[in-house]
Design a protein around this motif. Sequence first.
Motif, short mmCIF file in Angstrom:
data_model
loop_
_atom_site.label_atom_id
_atom_site.label_comp_id
_atom_site.label_asym_id
_atom_site.label_seq_id
_atom_site.Cartn_x
_atom_site.Cartn_y
_atom_site.Cartn_z
N LYS A 158 0.93 -1.20 0.00
CA LYS A 158 -0.08 -0.12 0.02
C LYS A 158 0.82 1.25 -0.04
N GLU A 200 1.55 -5.18 4.36
CA GLU A 200 0.77 -5.92 5.26
C GLU A 200 0.50 -7.30 4.95
N LYS A 201 0.26 -8.27 5.81
CA LYS A 201 -0.70 -9.59 5.64
C LYS A 201 -1.87 -9.01 4.97
N VAL A 203 -5.73 -9.74 4.21
CA VAL A 203 -6.87 -10.28 4.84
C VAL A 203 -7.70 -10.74 3.63
N GLU A 288 -8.29 2.72 7.89
CA GLU A 288 -7.80 4.29 8.13
C GLU A 288 -8.85 5.01 8.44
C1 MV4 Z 1 -6.72 -4.60 2.65
C2 MV4 Z 1 -7.36 -5.81 2.16
C3 MV4 Z 1 -6.79 -6.94 2.54
N1 MV4 Z 1 -5.92 -6.97 3.67
N2 MV4 Z 1 -5.86 -4.78 3.71
C4 MV4 Z 1 -9.20 -1.09 0.30
C5 MV4 Z 1 -9.37 0.10 0.40
C6 MV4 Z 1 -8.33 0.50 1.43
N3 MV4 Z 1 -8.67 1.47 2.52
C7 MV4 Z 1 -7.67 -0.66 2.01
N4 MV4 Z 1 -8.39 -1.84 1.29
C8 MV4 Z 1 -7.98 -3.06 1.47
N5 MV4 Z 1 -7.03 -3.11 2.41
C9 MV4 Z 1 -5.41 -5.53 3.94
N6 MV4 Z 1 -4.06 -5.92 4.89
C10 MV4 Z 1 -8.28 -5.23 1.28
C11 MV4 Z 1 -8.67 -4.24 1.15
C12 MV4 Z 1 -9.66 -4.18 -0.02
C13 MV4 Z 1 -11.10 -3.45 0.51
C14 MV4 Z 1 -11.45 -3.23 1.67
C15 MV4 Z 1 -12.61 -2.50 2.17
C16 MV4 Z 1 -13.42 -2.25 0.91
C17 MV4 Z 1 -13.52 -3.02 -0.14
C18 MV4 Z 1 -12.05 -3.57 -0.59
C19 MV4 Z 1 -11.87 -4.11 -1.88
C20 MV4 Z 1 -10.69 -4.61 -1.96
C21 MV4 Z 1 -9.69 -4.66 -1.33
#
Ligand code: MV4
Length: 446
Positions: A158, A200-201, A203, A288
Amino acid sequence: MFKKILIANRGEIALRVIRTCREMGIQTVAVYSTADSESLHVKFADEAVCIGRPASVDSYLNVPNIMAAVEITNADAVHPGYGFLAENAKFAQICNENGIKFIGPTGDMINKMGDKITAKETMIKAGVPVVPGGEGLLQSLDHAKGEAKSIGYPVILKATAGGGGKGMRIVWEESELERAYDTAKVEAAAAFKNDGIYMEKFVEEPRHIEIQVAGDQYGTICHLSERDCSIQRRHQKLVEESPSPFMTDELRHAMGEAAKKAAGAIGYESVGTIEFLVDKHRNFYFMEMNTRIQVEHCVTEEVINFDLIKEQIKIAMGEKVSGADYYPQMHAIECRINAEDPYNDFRPSPGKITNLHVPGGHGVRVDSHVYAGYTIPPYYDSMIGKLITVARTRNEAIDTMYRALSEYVIEGIKTTIPFHLQLMQNEDFRSGNFNTKFMESFVMKK
Ligand code: MV4
Protein backbone atom coordinates in the motif's frame (compact mmCIF):
# COMPACT_ATOMS: atom_id res chain seq x y z
CA MET A 1 -22.32 31.49 17.09
CA PHE A 2 -21.96 31.07 13.30
CA LYS A 3 -24.07 33.60 11.41
CA LYS A 4 -23.12 32.46 7.93
CA ILE A 5 -21.60 29.23 6.59
CA LEU A 6 -20.07 28.92 3.13
CA ILE A 7 -20.44 25.43 1.70
CA ALA A 8 -17.36 24.54 -0.35
CA ASN A 9 -19.07 21.73 -2.23
CA ARG A 10 -21.85 20.89 -4.67
CA GLY A 11 -24.60 18.35 -5.27
CA GLU A 12 -26.55 16.49 -2.62
CA ILE A 13 -24.12 17.16 0.25
CA ALA A 14 -24.26 20.92 -0.33
CA LEU A 15 -28.05 20.70 -0.17
CA ARG A 16 -27.84 18.46 2.91
CA VAL A 17 -25.75 21.08 4.75
CA ILE A 18 -28.02 23.95 3.64
CA ARG A 19 -31.04 22.11 5.08
CA THR A 20 -29.51 21.77 8.53
CA CYS A 21 -28.24 25.38 8.49
CA ARG A 22 -31.83 26.51 7.78
CA GLU A 23 -33.06 24.62 10.82
CA MET A 24 -30.31 26.17 12.94
CA GLY A 25 -31.04 29.71 11.71
CA ILE A 26 -27.65 29.98 10.00
CA GLN A 27 -27.30 31.84 6.68
CA THR A 28 -25.76 29.88 3.79
CA VAL A 29 -23.49 30.70 0.88
CA ALA A 30 -23.26 28.31 -2.07
CA VAL A 31 -20.27 28.30 -4.39
CA TYR A 32 -20.59 26.91 -7.88
CA SER A 33 -18.71 26.31 -11.09
CA THR A 34 -20.04 27.59 -14.41
CA ALA A 35 -21.27 24.01 -15.06
CA ASP A 36 -23.45 24.15 -11.92
CA SER A 37 -25.30 27.46 -12.27
CA GLU A 38 -28.62 25.60 -12.56
CA SER A 39 -27.88 23.30 -9.62
CA LEU A 40 -30.31 23.12 -6.67
CA HIS A 41 -27.67 23.99 -4.06
CA VAL A 42 -27.30 27.36 -5.82
CA LYS A 43 -31.05 27.97 -5.77
CA PHE A 44 -31.54 26.85 -2.15
CA ALA A 45 -28.70 28.83 -0.54
CA ASP A 46 -29.24 32.40 0.68
CA GLU A 47 -26.37 33.61 -1.51
CA ALA A 48 -24.32 32.05 -4.29
CA VAL A 49 -20.91 32.88 -5.72
CA CYS A 50 -19.44 31.54 -8.96
CA ILE A 51 -15.91 30.26 -8.31
CA GLY A 52 -14.69 29.25 -11.74
CA ARG A 53 -14.72 26.96 -14.71
CA PRO A 54 -16.23 23.43 -14.71
CA ALA A 55 -13.00 21.48 -14.03
CA SER A 56 -12.73 20.87 -10.26
CA VAL A 57 -9.16 22.25 -10.12
CA ASP A 58 -10.51 25.57 -11.41
CA SER A 59 -13.48 25.77 -9.01
CA TYR A 60 -14.26 23.37 -6.14
CA LEU A 61 -10.53 22.75 -5.57
CA ASN A 62 -9.47 26.35 -6.19
CA VAL A 63 -8.57 27.61 -2.70
CA PRO A 64 -7.92 31.29 -3.64
CA ASN A 65 -11.30 31.52 -5.39
CA ILE A 66 -13.10 29.92 -2.46
CA MET A 67 -11.34 32.20 0.05
CA ALA A 68 -12.34 35.18 -2.09
CA ALA A 69 -15.96 34.01 -1.94
CA VAL A 70 -15.66 33.73 1.86
CA GLU A 71 -14.34 37.26 2.02
CA ILE A 72 -16.92 38.95 -0.20
CA THR A 73 -19.85 37.23 1.55
CA ASN A 74 -18.45 37.73 5.05
CA ALA A 75 -19.01 34.07 5.97
CA ASP A 76 -17.59 33.02 9.36
CA ALA A 77 -17.22 29.29 8.72
CA VAL A 78 -16.66 26.87 5.83
CA HIS A 79 -18.32 23.46 5.52
CA PRO A 80 -16.25 21.30 3.14
CA GLY A 81 -18.73 18.41 2.69
CA TYR A 82 -16.95 15.27 1.42
CA GLY A 83 -14.43 14.92 -1.41
CA PHE A 84 -12.86 18.07 -2.91
CA LEU A 85 -11.13 19.97 -0.03
CA ALA A 86 -12.66 18.03 2.89
CA GLU A 87 -9.39 16.30 3.79
CA ASN A 88 -7.01 18.99 2.61
CA ALA A 89 -4.95 19.94 5.68
CA LYS A 90 -3.60 23.10 4.04
CA PHE A 91 -7.11 24.34 3.28
CA ALA A 92 -8.21 23.71 6.88
CA GLN A 93 -5.16 25.61 8.08
CA ILE A 94 -5.69 28.52 5.68
CA CYS A 95 -9.31 28.87 6.85
CA ASN A 96 -8.43 28.82 10.53
CA GLU A 97 -5.45 31.20 10.11
CA ASN A 98 -7.79 33.70 8.49
CA GLY A 99 -10.28 33.50 11.34
CA ILE A 100 -12.70 31.39 9.31
CA LYS A 101 -13.73 28.22 11.16
CA PHE A 102 -13.16 25.07 9.08
CA ILE A 103 -16.07 22.79 10.08
CA GLY A 104 -14.02 19.66 10.63
CA PRO A 105 -10.78 18.66 12.35
CA THR A 106 -7.62 20.78 12.38
CA GLY A 107 -5.05 20.46 9.60
CA ASP A 108 -2.76 18.74 12.06
CA MET A 109 -5.35 15.99 12.77
CA ILE A 110 -5.93 15.54 9.02
CA ASN A 111 -2.17 15.12 8.48
CA LYS A 112 -1.82 12.58 11.29
CA MET A 113 -4.39 10.32 9.64
CA GLY A 114 -3.50 11.19 6.04
CA ASP A 115 -0.12 9.48 6.13
CA LYS A 116 -1.03 5.81 6.52
CA ILE A 117 2.20 4.63 8.16
CA THR A 118 2.05 7.46 10.70
CA ALA A 119 -1.61 6.60 11.37
CA LYS A 120 -0.77 2.92 11.79
CA GLU A 121 2.09 3.67 14.23
CA THR A 122 -0.26 5.92 16.21
CA MET A 123 -2.83 3.11 16.38
CA ILE A 124 -0.28 0.55 17.56
CA LYS A 125 0.78 2.90 20.37
CA ALA A 126 -2.87 3.49 21.29
CA GLY A 127 -3.59 -0.26 21.45
CA VAL A 128 -5.91 -0.35 18.44
CA PRO A 129 -5.63 -3.61 16.45
CA VAL A 130 -3.93 -3.16 13.06
CA VAL A 131 -3.29 -5.67 10.27
CA PRO A 132 -0.14 -7.64 11.10
CA GLY A 133 2.78 -6.65 8.96
CA GLY A 134 5.63 -4.31 8.44
CA GLU A 135 5.69 -1.14 10.39
CA GLY A 136 7.37 1.55 8.40
CA LEU A 137 8.35 2.15 4.79
CA LEU A 138 9.85 -0.56 2.64
CA GLN A 139 13.47 0.47 1.99
CA SER A 140 14.32 -1.95 -0.83
CA LEU A 141 13.16 -5.04 -2.68
CA ASP A 142 15.29 -7.21 -0.36
CA HIS A 143 13.67 -5.55 2.64
CA ALA A 144 10.25 -6.33 1.11
CA LYS A 145 11.24 -9.97 0.49
CA GLY A 146 12.32 -10.38 4.08
CA GLU A 147 9.16 -8.83 5.46
CA ALA A 148 6.93 -10.94 3.22
CA LYS A 149 8.71 -14.09 4.42
CA SER A 150 8.11 -13.26 8.06
CA ILE A 151 4.50 -12.09 7.51
CA GLY A 152 3.66 -15.01 5.21
CA TYR A 153 1.98 -14.74 1.79
CA PRO A 154 -0.40 -13.38 0.63
CA VAL A 155 0.67 -9.82 1.41
CA ILE A 156 -0.54 -6.43 0.19
CA LEU A 157 1.53 -3.38 -0.76
CA LYS A 158 0.00 0.00 0.00
CA ALA A 159 1.07 3.60 -0.59
CA THR A 160 1.60 5.54 2.62
CA ALA A 161 0.10 8.63 0.98
CA GLY A 162 -2.73 6.56 -0.50
CA GLY A 163 -6.08 5.49 0.84
CA GLY A 164 -9.39 4.40 -0.56
CA GLY A 165 -7.75 1.53 -2.41
CA LYS A 166 -5.63 3.57 -4.82
CA GLY A 167 -2.27 2.02 -5.75
CA MET A 168 -2.60 -1.25 -3.82
CA ARG A 169 -0.99 -4.51 -4.98
CA ILE A 170 -1.78 -7.99 -3.70
CA VAL A 171 1.16 -10.41 -3.83
CA TRP A 172 0.39 -14.14 -3.59
CA GLU A 173 3.91 -15.53 -3.82
CA GLU A 174 7.54 -14.40 -3.88
CA SER A 175 7.86 -14.70 -7.67
CA GLU A 176 5.35 -11.83 -8.04
CA LEU A 177 6.96 -9.53 -5.51
CA GLU A 178 9.53 -7.70 -7.65
CA ARG A 179 7.00 -6.61 -10.28
CA ALA A 180 4.44 -5.60 -7.66
CA TYR A 181 7.04 -3.66 -5.68
CA ASP A 182 8.18 -1.72 -8.73
CA THR A 183 4.70 -0.91 -10.05
CA ALA A 184 3.36 0.03 -6.60
CA LYS A 185 6.25 2.49 -6.18
CA VAL A 186 5.83 4.02 -9.65
CA GLU A 187 2.05 4.31 -9.20
CA ALA A 188 2.37 5.87 -5.75
CA ALA A 189 4.88 8.42 -7.04
CA ALA A 190 2.60 9.33 -9.96
CA ALA A 191 -0.65 9.47 -7.96
CA PHE A 192 0.53 11.02 -4.68
CA LYS A 193 3.98 12.55 -5.43
CA ASN A 194 5.23 10.22 -2.66
CA ASP A 195 6.59 6.78 -3.55
CA GLY A 196 6.60 5.46 0.03
CA ILE A 197 5.03 2.00 0.25
CA TYR A 198 4.49 -0.47 3.09
CA MET A 199 3.42 -4.08 3.47
CA GLU A 200 0.68 -5.91 5.37
CA LYS A 201 -0.72 -9.41 5.59
CA PHE A 202 -3.52 -9.62 3.01
CA VAL A 203 -6.81 -10.27 4.79
CA GLU A 204 -8.91 -12.47 2.49
CA GLU A 205 -12.63 -11.86 1.93
CA PRO A 206 -12.92 -9.14 4.58
CA ARG A 207 -15.99 -7.13 5.42
CA HIS A 208 -15.67 -3.35 5.46
CA ILE A 209 -17.26 -2.15 8.69
CA GLU A 210 -16.74 1.40 9.88
CA ILE A 211 -17.53 3.12 13.17
CA GLN A 212 -18.87 6.66 13.27
CA VAL A 213 -17.34 8.79 16.01
CA ALA A 214 -17.83 12.34 17.30
CA GLY A 215 -15.29 14.18 19.44
CA ASP A 216 -15.30 17.66 20.93
CA GLN A 217 -12.53 20.14 21.80
CA TYR A 218 -12.72 19.10 25.46
CA GLY A 219 -11.43 15.60 24.73
CA THR A 220 -14.70 13.69 24.95
CA ILE A 221 -15.31 11.13 22.19
CA CYS A 222 -18.37 8.97 21.64
CA HIS A 223 -19.13 6.35 19.03
CA LEU A 224 -22.34 6.14 17.05
CA SER A 225 -22.11 2.46 16.07
CA GLU A 226 -21.29 0.93 12.71
CA ARG A 227 -22.03 0.96 9.04
CA ASP A 228 -21.42 -2.05 6.81
CA CYS A 229 -19.99 -0.88 3.47
CA SER A 230 -18.96 -4.23 2.02
CA ILE A 231 -21.02 -3.85 -1.17
CA GLN A 232 -18.50 -1.93 -3.25
CA ARG A 233 -17.15 -2.03 -6.76
CA ARG A 234 -13.66 -0.82 -7.62
CA HIS A 235 -13.52 0.90 -4.23
CA GLN A 236 -16.77 2.75 -4.91
CA LYS A 237 -19.42 1.98 -2.33
CA LEU A 238 -22.82 1.10 -3.76
CA VAL A 239 -24.84 0.17 -0.67
CA GLU A 240 -24.32 0.86 3.03
CA GLU A 241 -26.35 -0.24 6.01
CA SER A 242 -26.58 -0.11 9.77
CA PRO A 243 -26.48 -2.24 11.81
CA SER A 244 -24.14 -4.62 10.00
CA PRO A 245 -25.78 -8.04 9.49
CA PHE A 246 -22.44 -9.51 10.67
CA MET A 247 -22.40 -7.57 13.95
CA THR A 248 -22.76 -8.97 17.45
CA ASP A 249 -23.19 -6.94 20.65
CA GLU A 250 -19.74 -8.08 21.75
CA LEU A 251 -18.05 -7.08 18.48
CA ARG A 252 -19.85 -3.71 18.43
CA HIS A 253 -18.61 -3.00 21.92
CA ALA A 254 -15.03 -3.98 21.06
CA MET A 255 -14.99 -2.03 17.77
CA GLY A 256 -16.68 0.98 19.40
CA GLU A 257 -14.06 1.10 22.14
CA ALA A 258 -11.24 0.68 19.59
CA ALA A 259 -12.70 3.48 17.44
CA LYS A 260 -12.82 5.84 20.43
CA LYS A 261 -9.21 4.96 21.27
CA ALA A 262 -8.21 5.61 17.64
CA ALA A 263 -9.86 9.05 17.53
CA GLY A 264 -8.65 9.84 21.04
CA ALA A 265 -5.05 9.08 20.07
CA ILE A 266 -4.99 12.23 17.90
CA GLY A 267 -7.33 14.28 20.12
CA TYR A 268 -9.86 14.17 17.32
CA GLU A 269 -12.40 16.97 17.13
CA SER A 270 -15.43 16.78 14.79
CA VAL A 271 -17.37 13.86 13.37
CA GLY A 272 -15.26 11.18 11.72
CA THR A 273 -15.12 7.53 10.81
CA ILE A 274 -12.76 4.71 11.68
CA GLU A 275 -12.67 2.10 8.91
CA PHE A 276 -11.98 -1.50 9.87
CA LEU A 277 -11.42 -4.71 7.97
CA VAL A 278 -13.27 -7.57 9.68
CA ASP A 279 -12.32 -11.15 8.85
CA LYS A 280 -14.57 -14.21 8.95
CA HIS A 281 -13.52 -14.96 12.53
CA ARG A 282 -14.62 -11.44 13.56
CA ASN A 283 -11.06 -10.26 14.08
CA PHE A 284 -11.01 -6.56 13.20
CA TYR A 285 -8.17 -4.34 12.07
CA PHE A 286 -7.84 -0.56 11.76
CA MET A 287 -7.62 0.38 8.09
CA GLU A 288 -7.85 4.17 7.94
CA MET A 289 -9.68 7.13 9.40
CA ASN A 290 -11.91 9.42 7.36
CA THR A 291 -11.62 12.87 8.86
CA ARG A 292 -14.83 14.16 7.23
CA ILE A 293 -18.56 13.63 7.02
CA GLN A 294 -19.19 10.73 4.65
CA VAL A 295 -21.71 10.03 1.90
CA GLU A 296 -23.22 7.23 3.99
CA HIS A 297 -23.70 9.27 7.20
CA CYS A 298 -27.47 9.11 6.60
CA VAL A 299 -27.83 5.45 7.58
CA THR A 300 -26.41 6.29 11.00
CA GLU A 301 -28.73 9.31 11.26
CA GLU A 302 -31.72 7.07 10.59
CA VAL A 303 -30.89 4.26 13.02
CA ILE A 304 -30.06 6.53 15.96
CA ASN A 305 -32.40 9.41 15.00
CA PHE A 306 -29.67 12.04 15.11
CA ASP A 307 -28.60 14.88 12.77
CA LEU A 308 -24.85 14.38 12.22
CA ILE A 309 -24.41 17.64 10.29
CA LYS A 310 -25.99 19.56 13.16
CA GLU A 311 -23.65 17.78 15.57
CA GLN A 312 -20.65 18.60 13.35
CA ILE A 313 -21.59 22.30 13.24
CA LYS A 314 -22.25 22.40 17.00
CA ILE A 315 -18.85 20.82 17.71
CA ALA A 316 -17.21 23.44 15.45
CA MET A 317 -19.03 26.14 17.48
CA GLY A 318 -17.39 24.77 20.63
CA GLU A 319 -20.26 22.73 22.04
CA LYS A 320 -19.72 19.48 23.90
CA VAL A 321 -20.68 16.02 22.67
CA SER A 322 -23.04 14.11 24.95
CA GLY A 323 -20.39 11.64 26.09
CA ALA A 324 -22.74 8.68 25.66
CA ASP A 325 -22.45 6.11 22.87
CA TYR A 326 -25.34 5.51 20.49
CA TYR A 327 -26.77 2.15 19.46
CA PRO A 328 -28.96 1.32 16.46
CA GLN A 329 -32.66 1.37 17.28
CA MET A 330 -33.75 0.66 13.71
CA HIS A 331 -32.32 -0.82 10.51
CA ALA A 332 -31.39 1.49 7.63
CA ILE A 333 -30.09 0.81 4.12
CA GLU A 334 -28.76 3.30 1.61
CA CYS A 335 -28.59 2.73 -2.14
CA ARG A 336 -26.42 5.14 -4.08
CA ILE A 337 -28.25 6.27 -7.21
CA ASN A 338 -25.56 6.96 -9.79
CA ALA A 339 -25.85 8.18 -13.36
CA GLU A 340 -24.21 4.98 -14.59
CA ASP A 341 -25.28 2.06 -16.75
CA PRO A 342 -25.19 -1.14 -14.65
CA TYR A 343 -25.71 -3.20 -17.81
CA ASN A 344 -22.59 -1.67 -19.34
CA ASP A 345 -19.87 -2.00 -16.68
CA PHE A 346 -21.34 0.92 -14.71
CA ARG A 347 -20.27 3.37 -17.41
CA PRO A 348 -21.03 7.02 -16.55
CA SER A 349 -24.25 8.27 -18.16
CA PRO A 350 -24.45 12.05 -17.78
CA GLY A 351 -27.12 14.06 -19.58
CA LYS A 352 -30.55 15.59 -19.14
CA ILE A 353 -33.18 14.13 -16.81
CA THR A 354 -36.29 14.37 -18.93
CA ASN A 355 -38.74 12.92 -16.40
CA LEU A 356 -38.46 12.32 -12.66
CA HIS A 357 -40.63 10.73 -10.02
CA VAL A 358 -39.13 10.44 -6.54
CA PRO A 359 -40.34 7.72 -4.15
CA GLY A 360 -41.87 8.54 -0.78
CA GLY A 361 -44.04 7.03 1.90
CA HIS A 362 -43.29 5.42 5.23
CA GLY A 363 -39.64 4.74 5.96
CA VAL A 364 -38.27 6.43 2.83
CA ARG A 365 -35.69 9.24 2.65
CA VAL A 366 -34.25 10.68 -0.56
CA ASP A 367 -31.23 13.00 -0.45
CA SER A 368 -30.74 14.37 -3.95
CA HIS A 369 -30.01 17.59 -5.77
CA VAL A 370 -31.56 16.69 -9.12
CA TYR A 371 -34.92 17.64 -10.63
CA ALA A 372 -36.84 17.10 -13.87
CA GLY A 373 -35.11 19.10 -16.60
CA TYR A 374 -31.73 19.10 -14.80
CA THR A 375 -28.66 18.22 -16.85
CA ILE A 376 -26.03 16.13 -15.04
CA PRO A 377 -22.66 17.63 -15.95
CA PRO A 378 -19.93 15.17 -16.98
CA TYR A 379 -17.20 16.78 -14.83
CA TYR A 380 -17.96 15.42 -11.37
CA ASP A 381 -18.95 12.34 -9.42
CA SER A 382 -21.78 10.34 -10.97
CA MET A 383 -23.85 10.08 -7.76
CA ILE A 384 -27.17 11.89 -8.29
CA GLY A 385 -28.86 10.88 -5.09
CA LYS A 386 -29.19 8.51 -2.17
CA LEU A 387 -32.24 6.45 -1.39
CA ILE A 388 -32.40 5.48 2.27
CA THR A 389 -35.01 3.27 3.89
CA VAL A 390 -35.52 2.64 7.58
CA ALA A 391 -37.56 -0.01 9.35
CA ARG A 392 -37.56 -2.06 12.54
CA THR A 393 -35.90 -5.06 10.92
CA ARG A 394 -33.42 -5.63 8.09
CA ASN A 395 -35.94 -7.64 6.07
CA GLU A 396 -38.48 -4.84 6.28
CA ALA A 397 -35.87 -2.23 5.32
CA ILE A 398 -35.02 -4.35 2.25
CA ASP A 399 -38.71 -4.76 1.36
CA THR A 400 -39.27 -1.00 1.70
CA MET A 401 -36.15 -0.41 -0.43
CA TYR A 402 -37.43 -2.71 -3.17
CA ARG A 403 -40.79 -0.94 -3.13
CA ALA A 404 -39.18 2.54 -3.20
CA LEU A 405 -36.77 1.57 -6.01
CA SER A 406 -39.77 0.31 -8.00
CA GLU A 407 -41.44 3.72 -7.60
CA TYR A 408 -38.36 5.69 -8.69
CA VAL A 409 -38.62 7.02 -12.25
CA ILE A 410 -35.56 8.69 -13.76
CA GLU A 411 -35.75 9.11 -17.53
CA GLY A 412 -33.22 10.47 -20.03
CA ILE A 413 -30.17 8.85 -18.45
CA LYS A 414 -29.12 5.39 -17.22
CA THR A 415 -28.98 4.85 -13.44
CA THR A 416 -27.98 2.19 -10.91
CA ILE A 417 -31.65 1.61 -9.94
CA PRO A 418 -31.90 -1.68 -11.94
CA PHE A 419 -28.80 -2.95 -10.13
CA HIS A 420 -30.23 -2.14 -6.71
CA LEU A 421 -33.54 -3.84 -7.61
CA GLN A 422 -31.65 -7.04 -8.45
CA LEU A 423 -29.48 -6.76 -5.34
CA MET A 424 -32.51 -6.45 -3.06
CA GLN A 425 -33.71 -9.79 -4.49
CA ASN A 426 -30.32 -11.50 -4.22
CA GLU A 427 -30.35 -14.41 -1.76
CA ASP A 428 -26.83 -13.85 -0.45
CA PHE A 429 -27.54 -10.16 0.10
CA ARG A 430 -30.84 -10.89 1.82
CA SER A 431 -29.23 -13.40 4.14
CA GLY A 432 -26.34 -11.05 4.99
CA ASN A 433 -23.89 -13.44 3.40
CA PHE A 434 -21.47 -11.03 1.69
CA ASN A 435 -18.04 -9.44 1.95
CA THR A 436 -15.98 -6.95 -0.09
CA LYS A 437 -15.58 -9.53 -2.90
CA PHE A 438 -19.35 -9.74 -3.45
CA MET A 439 -19.40 -7.48 -6.54
CA GLU A 440 -16.60 -9.41 -8.26
CA SER A 441 -19.01 -12.25 -8.94
CA PHE A 442 -22.26 -10.30 -9.27
CA VAL A 443 -23.73 -10.40 -12.77
CA MET A 444 -26.68 -8.34 -13.91
CA LYS A 445 -29.61 -10.38 -15.21
CA LYS A 446 -31.01 -9.04 -18.48
C1 MV4 B 1 -6.68 -4.46 2.71
C2 MV4 B 1 -7.35 -5.60 2.24
C3 MV4 B 1 -6.92 -6.83 2.68
N1 MV4 B 1 -5.87 -6.92 3.52
N2 MV4 B 1 -5.65 -4.62 3.54
C4 MV4 B 1 -9.12 -1.20 0.18
C5 MV4 B 1 -9.31 0.21 0.49
C6 MV4 B 1 -8.21 0.59 1.40
N3 MV4 B 1 -8.72 1.42 2.42
C7 MV4 B 1 -7.69 -0.68 1.92
N4 MV4 B 1 -8.33 -1.74 1.20
C8 MV4 B 1 -8.06 -3.04 1.49
N5 MV4 B 1 -7.03 -3.23 2.35
C9 MV4 B 1 -5.26 -5.82 3.93
N6 MV4 B 1 -4.22 -5.95 4.73
C10 MV4 B 1 -8.42 -5.42 1.36
C11 MV4 B 1 -8.77 -4.15 0.97
C12 MV4 B 1 -9.85 -4.08 0.03
C13 MV4 B 1 -11.09 -3.57 0.38
C14 MV4 B 1 -11.33 -3.02 1.62
C15 MV4 B 1 -12.55 -2.50 1.94
C16 MV4 B 1 -13.56 -2.53 1.01
C17 MV4 B 1 -13.36 -3.03 -0.23
C18 MV4 B 1 -12.12 -3.56 -0.57
C19 MV4 B 1 -11.93 -4.09 -1.83
C20 MV4 B 1 -10.71 -4.60 -2.16
C21 MV4 B 1 -9.67 -4.58 -1.23
